[in-house]
Scaffold this motif. Sequence first.
Motif, PDB file in Angstrom:
ATOM      1  N   LYS A  62      47.899  15.373 -48.807  1.00 10.88           N
ATOM      2  CA  LYS A  62      47.321  16.675 -48.560  1.00 10.88           C
ATOM      3  C   LYS A  62      47.669  17.526 -49.772  1.00 10.88           C
ATOM      4  O   LYS A  62      48.322  17.061 -50.696  1.00 10.88           O
ATOM      5  CB  LYS A  62      47.877  17.307 -47.275  1.00 10.88           C
ATOM      6  N   LYS A  63      47.223  18.757 -49.770  1.00 14.38           N
ATOM      7  CA  LYS A  63      47.525  19.629 -50.897  1.00 14.38           C
ATOM      8  C   LYS A  63      49.032  19.775 -51.045  1.00 14.38           C
ATOM      9  O   LYS A  63      49.716  20.301 -50.185  1.00 14.38           O
ATOM     10  CB  LYS A  63      46.878  21.002 -50.672  1.00 14.38           C
ATOM     11  N   ASP A  64      49.580  19.283 -52.168  1.00 18.37           N
ATOM     12  CA  ASP A  64      51.003  19.383 -52.503  1.00 18.37           C
ATOM     13  C   ASP A  64      51.910  18.693 -51.485  1.00 18.37           C
ATOM     14  O   ASP A  64      53.093  19.013 -51.395  1.00 18.37           O
ATOM     15  CB  ASP A  64      51.441  20.852 -52.647  1.00 18.37           C
ATOM     16  N   GLN A  65      51.366  17.749 -50.699  1.00 19.45           N
ATOM     17  CA  GLN A  65      52.167  17.078 -49.689  1.00 19.45           C
ATOM     18  C   GLN A  65      51.864  15.581 -49.654  1.00 19.45           C
ATOM     19  O   GLN A  65      50.765  15.144 -50.001  1.00 19.45           O
ATOM     20  CB  GLN A  65      51.908  17.669 -48.298  1.00 19.45           C
ATOM     21  N   VAL A  66      52.860  14.819 -49.221  1.00 20.43           N
ATOM     22  CA  VAL A  66      52.706  13.397 -48.950  1.00 20.43           C
ATOM     23  C   VAL A  66      52.850  13.199 -47.443  1.00 20.43           C
ATOM     24  O   VAL A  66      53.809  13.685 -46.834  1.00 20.43           O
ATOM     25  CB  VAL A  66      53.783  12.562 -49.681  1.00 20.43           C
TER      26      VAL A  66
END
Length: 255
Positions: A197-201
Amino acid sequence: MKIFGLSIFTALILSAGCNSSQKTAEANSAKKTQANTYTEFIAMSNEPSWVVIVDLNAGIRFSSLDDNRFDIKTEKSEIIKPQDISATNYKGEFQNGYIQVMVYHKPCTDDMSGEVYDNKVRVSVTNTETDETVEYLGCGNYQGDYRLNDIWILTEIDNQEVSMNGAIRPSLEFNISEKRLHGFGGCNQINGTFAFKKDQVVVGQLMNTLMACINQGVEDKFLKHLNGQTMDYEIGDNQLKLWNNKGSLLFKKGD
């Protein structure tokens, strides 16, 4: 409106009949062959046919096969965070205009293929000489951070140094192209899937072998922090940090 083209990107859409999965594969291929680029997001639609690539280093590239025949390349992109909606807006300037790619953080279904994407997208192209704006709607996905595509050795859990008493440290290896991760928990082998996701794993449910060993406590804590978790991440100075409200993990890049 005079707009300069980009040959490698124009080739991405020469065939108006190609479907969304074909476009994605071609876009990914173009992404991997360009030096010093970091493609963050790709979106597209078939009616009319268009493709947009947001690259954090190389700017925004957009082509359409409608009457406008846009073929745009910006030198850089600016990230703008809207205050009232869950979205990310990317903006870039080109000769006589600017382009904005609004990425809404909610699912989107392609009307022709039925394929489900992670994000709805609105692309706006504005001519600053005429003050005219053309908008395009479609779907897209974040492509993931290729800096993750490495082996990472665990050094800290919850800001506390991990002591293995001479045993092999836990580790993770991310395979970006397959969206799979492999690793070692300190005792058992680990396998699973992940997504971006945006800036996430986003880590899926992990599978591991069932051997017991002296470092079982470290492994249990390691897996608890990872299994089924959505985690923010940060990469720098050959280190990877994963964290959420349940805790944090710090890794160093493997040799």
